[in-house]
Design a protein around this motif. Structure first.
Motif, PDB file in Angstrom:
ATOM      1  N   LYS A   1       9.796 -44.889  21.552  1.00 30.97           N
ATOM      2  CA  LYS A   1      10.085 -44.964  20.056  1.00 30.97           C
ATOM      3  C   LYS A   1       9.736 -43.411  19.605  1.00 30.97           C
TER       4      LYS A   1
ATOM      5  N   TYR B   1      18.094 -49.875  18.266  1.00 27.54           N
ATOM      6  CA  TYR B   1      17.332 -49.055  17.312  1.00 27.54           C
ATOM      7  C   TYR B   1      17.731 -47.536  17.226  1.00 27.54           C
TER       8      TYR B   1
ATOM      9  N   SER C   1      22.354 -44.003  10.379  1.00 26.60           N
ATOM     10  CA  SER C   1      21.432 -44.109   9.147  1.00 26.60           C
ATOM     11  C   SER C   1      21.420 -42.387   8.908  1.00 26.60           C
ATOM     12  N   LYS C   2      21.815 -41.625  10.028  1.00 21.87           N
ATOM     13  CA  LYS C   2      22.074 -40.099   9.795  1.00 21.87           C
ATOM     14  C   LYS C   2      23.414 -39.501   9.731  1.00 21.87           C
TER      15      LYS C   2
ATOM     16  N   ASP D   1      12.254 -41.302  17.316  1.00 22.99           N
ATOM     17  CA  ASP D   1      12.067 -40.716  16.063  1.00 22.99           C
ATOM     18  C   ASP D   1      12.174 -39.461  16.100  1.00 22.99           C
TER      19      ASP D   1
ATOM     20  N   LYS E   1      19.460 -45.778  13.896  1.00 16.54           N
ATOM     21  CA  LYS E   1      18.980 -44.946  13.536  1.00 16.54           C
ATOM     22  C   LYS E   1      20.019 -43.516  13.187  1.00 16.54           C
TER      23      LYS E   1
ATOM     24  N   VAL F   1      15.657 -38.129  16.217  1.00 15.40           N
ATOM     25  CA  VAL F   1      16.689 -38.411  14.949  1.00 15.40           C
ATOM     26  C   VAL F   1      15.803 -37.778  13.804  1.00 15.40           C
TER      27      VAL F   1
END
Lengths: 422, 469
Positions: free
Chosen positions: A412, A344, A351-352, A416, A348, A419
């Motif tokens: 998580k 995960y 995606s950054k 989050d 993430k 990130v």
């Protein structure tokens, strides 16, 4: 406080029985010229003072970061039962169980530890622990040389850099040649091929494929993150499995005490270093446990012993035993949580704008690349996050590469938030 | 007692973990996954009851007198345990750079060890005494690199780890006989020194509990030969604040924090075996070292370092305990430790020597050695040790050193009171009487333990080394 119960009056009684007037009379065999007047060590502190001092020192370390550090030391949850058991002074204030009749507690626990480690590693025999994963790997190289009577150790460069240094240090002293390679290779001189999986970059290697390739050459398999064994196929085809076991219920402790795991095939058991517990019976036929196969060890064989190891990490092995009992089949659950969270986090980060570095499957640790990695990490740190280890320090060619790890301890929400702050 | 595996019930569990993140299937190919996890299925209370029951089948220092020679089973102060569990220490990741408290502790501990031993620099990396020996010998080996010094000389009273460590460093061991006083025989030493000797390894005081009174001459002989003097510091509890190895001519030594500095033995570990060296060997220490520069602690690399002997920096948790101990007792307390340890040992020696043969009837340091030569009716050292179990004691170290027949090595430590020692002395005397009046009682011991004498031969000949699932 000096923790000495004797009163001045009692000391006088002892001196009287010995027949001397003062305690100085007990040191007359030491040359006058080397007698010390006074040590330049601070004055004694009360328990309250020492507690304040140590507490304030401990607070100079910042452990409040949300951290994604791995690289040989892993932040795992330690269930309360583990410290409650290892804090029992029956365990932590005992010596090595050389008197088995009054040491059945630790002997049976170590027998259980051996059973669990054999099951996790897919090996037949294990010892009662080594100092840590790195020294276990080095001892495995020496053991492989004793079995094969060959002098060359081939080791993959993807092994943890500290482990590589320890292997080289031991092998240098023992006059073994260490060859660092990118891909598995061997020759007729090779005593062992050493592979770590997941390796330092997190990549999972296939033990059966490597063994197929090396054939009769001994395969030493290193496992630095042992919770991976909860879900990954056991390296049963390896000839010696070594590993770092601290993830099993032992704290990070700034790098130690840790737990060296070492397991092997039945046919090599008499060359395995360290203590081994065996099951036997007493004079009434009752089952009991005892240190065994001691003809391998230094206190019997002296210069002909398999190794010089004496003290090991028994209490860390006990913590691991309690931990593994407590987790039981939930170990698979833990392994999957680490696997899922790491993936995960990986997706993430991609995606950054972070880029992937390797293509291989990984467990809970991976490498990503980002421009100006040091600046990115510094900024994250100011926001309370440690993303990982900059690999350039170990491998100059890996500029801007970061080794990142996730365990069940990284929620998580924290992932989050981290990130999100990028 | 049943094994934890035998208490397993399918479906029982003690803990669960929450995945939290959206599940992704098929991350691993099926062939990569394990099919069976051979761990027990038990509940929390099962685990607690099982290991609590096991703990009750274990003798420990907190349970009673533990006069195990050469092992320094002193009391382990509880504050040390609490300090090592402070979250700022035990939650610290080794690669977390906000580590000034940890580095300060290691730096100050090293400085204190330098002051205590009279040496110039320490590494805290080795995890145990034998690991320290290995590290020290690696340093010596590297120092003599290319000089063809291939031998280590050690007396016949030395610990087994000494020659074993030498072998792991590629040295051959030359064992020299002790003289009739149990000390290094100077002529024998001279006869065995030649240009191939890298170092002489001595335990001071030696394993008979005797101080090498000729240490200055020994040191001169060794150094005149171009060799180095290594000291096994297992018995350092006899020298704190009294005499410093560096001042005696020792070039390299290891210390056992888990003996001298009151950190617990944990059923055999973790310990810590810091190695100290003289100035000229400082550059050979393992990496990294710790430096204080402009008020900031940091890691440094030694230019001629042997490398590394373990991952990261050593058994830090053990260092916290030893540091806490040194700060608690202070410089004056260190000397009191040794004075009382030596006083207690000499008292017990005097009280027992009428009933048991003493290996050497002279002033001892922190321990002394009896022999079973005078025991009646064929009663042996092992019988005495097992009978002590019936009386609730941990026996002394037995059959070591090898040069004493049926050796019984007693180390009372400074943390024991006269009452405790007197009770033990009276039990030893009672066992001596039993050996006269009822030898079978002594020979059949132990009878009060959870298991009786175990079959060691069967254990070694038909090894059962794990539970088969």
């Amino acid at each position: 406080m000096n923790f000495i119960p004797s009163t001045e009056a009692e000391k006088k009684l002892l001196l009287k029985e010995i027949g001397i007037g003062s305690v100085n009379g007990l040191f007359k065999d030491i040359p006058q010229s080397v007698l010390v007047k006074e040590l330049e060590i601070s004055k004694p502190l009360t328990e309250m003072q020492v507690k304040d001092k140590l507490t304030s020192m401990s607070m100079k370390n910042n452990v409040c970061f949300k951290s994604f550090l791995g690289a040989g030391s892993y932040n795992h949850f330690i269930p309360s039962v583990v410290n409650h058991i290892v804090s029992r002074s029956e365990f932590y204030t005992a010596y090595t169980p050389y008197q088995p009749e009054i040491s059945q507690g630790i002997l049976q626990a170590i027998f259980e530890y051996q059973s669990m480690i054999c099951s996790l590693t897919g090996q037949d025999v294990t010892n009662a622990s080594m100092y840590d994963g790195a020294s276990a790997m080095a001892e495995a190289c020496i053991m492989a040389s004793s079995i094969s009577r060959k002098k060359e150790i081939v080791i993959l460069k993807s092994v943890h850099p500290d482990y590589l240094k320890v292997v080289k240090t031991y092998c240098d002293a023992y006059s073994l040649d260490v060859k660092e390679v990118d891909e598995v290779e061997f020759s007729s001189e090779t005593a062992a091929v050493v592979v770590q999986s997941p390796d330092f970059f997190g990549r999972i290697h296939d033990c059966s494929k490597v063994k197929e390739k090396v054939g009769d050459v001994l395969l030493v398999w290193g496992v630095v993150e042992p919770t991976s064994l909860f879900i990954l196929k056991e390296p049963s085809l390896a000839d010696i499995v070594v590993g770092e076991g601290h993830s099993f219920g032992n704290a990070m402790n700034f790098g130690g005490p840790y737990l060296g795991i070492m397991a092997t095939k039945d046919r090599y058991k008499r060359l395995l270093p360290g203590r081994i517990v065996g099951q036997t019976v007493d004079t009434d036929g009752k089952t009991g446990y005892i240190l065994t196969l001691q003809a391998r060890e230094q206190h019997i064989r002296r210069e002909k012993a398999c190794s010089n190891i004496c003290s090991n990490e028994a209490l860390c092995a006990l913590a691991a035993t309690v931990y593994l009992s407590y987790l039981g089949k939930s170990g698979e659950n833990l392994g999957d949580v680490c696997l899922q969270k790491a993936h995960y986090l990986y997706s993430k980060l991609l995606s950054k704008g972070f880029s992937p570095v390797f293509d291989a499957p990984f467990y809970n640790e991976f490498v990503v690349k980002v421009d100006n990695a040091k600046v990115v990490l510094d900024k994250l740190k100011q926001k309370g996050f440690i993303l990982g280890v900059l690999l350039e320090k170990y491998y100059p060619e890996m500029k801007d590469c970061v080794l990142v790890c996730a365990t069940e301890m990284n929620s998580k929400e924290d992932i989050d938030a981290m990130v999100g702050s990028l | 007692m049943k094994l934890i595996f035998e208490k397993s019930v399918a479906g029982r569990k003690a803990i669960e973990f929450d995945t939290e993140v959206p599940l992704v299937n098929g991350i691993l190919d099926e062939g990569m996954r394990r099919t069976k996890l051979g761990l027990p299925e038990v509940s929390e209370i099962d685990v607690i009851r099982h290991y609590t029951a096991l703990s009750r089948r274990n003798f420990c220092v907190d349970n009673g007198f533990y006069p195990l020679g050469s092992c320094t089973m002193k009391y382990n102060p509880k504050i040390n345990e609490d300090m090592s569990r402070l979250s700022g220490f035990n939650m610290l990741h080794p690669l977390n750079l906000d580590n000034q408290g940890a580095l300060q502790l290691m730096h100050e501990l090293s400085s204190d060890l330098c002051e205590i031993t009279g040496l110039s620099a320490f590494t805290l990396q080795p995890a145990a005494g034998a690991h320290g020996e290995l590290t020290g010998l690696m340093i010596i080996r590297k120092y003599f690199s290319g000089k063809n010094r291939t031998k280590i000389v050690t007396p016949d009273s030395s610990h087994g780890t000494n020659p074993a460590s030498a072998t792991m460093c590629g040295f051959t061991t030359v064992t020299i006989k002790s003289n009739s006083h149990g000390l290094v025989d100077l002529e024998e030493l001279k006869a065995n020194l030649d240009p191939s000797v890298a170092a002489v390894m001595l335990t001071i005081p030696n394993t008979l509990g005797l101080f090498e009174k000729d240490i200055l001459e020994i040191s001169k002989i060794v150094h005149d030969n171009g060799s180095l003097l290594y000291m096994d510091g297992a018995n350092m509890n006899a020298l704190l604040g009294i005499a410093r190895p560096g001042d005696m001519g020792v070039d390299v030594m290891h210390i056992n924090l888990h003996k001298t500095f009151a950190t617990p033995h944990g059923c055999g570990g973790p310990g810590a075996g810091p190695v100290g060296v003289k100035e000229f060997l400082k550059d050979y220490l393992p990496n990294p070292g710790i430096d204080l520069d402009g008020g900031v602690y940091g890691f440094i690399d030694h230019p001629k370092s042997i490398g590394k002997v373990r991952a990261f920096y050593g058994n830090f948790g053990v260092m916290v305990k030893a540091y806490t101990y040194i700060k608690s007792i202070g410089g004056s307390g260190l000397r009191e430790v040794t004075e009382n340890a030596v006083l207690n040992a000499n008292y017990m020696k005097e009280m027992l020597k009428k009933d048991f043969d003493l290996a050497h009837d002279t002033v001892c340091k922190h321990e002394f050695v009896l022999s079973d030569t005078g025991m009646p009716n064929g009663v042996t050292t092992n019988d005495i040790a097992k009978r002590l179990l019936d009386y609730g004691y941990h026996p002394p170290t037995i059959y070591f050193p090898l040069i004493v027949h049926g050796a019984i090595m007693i180390e009372p430590n400074e943390t024991e009171s006269k009452d405790t020692m007197d009770e033990f002395i009276s039990v030893m005397k009672k066992i001596k009487q039993e050996a006269v009046s009822d030898p079978d009682l002594v020979k059949s011991a132990p009878n009060t333990t959870v298991v009786k004498k175990l079959d060691a031969v069967k254990a070694a000949r038909e090894p059962v080394l794990k539970f088969v699932l």
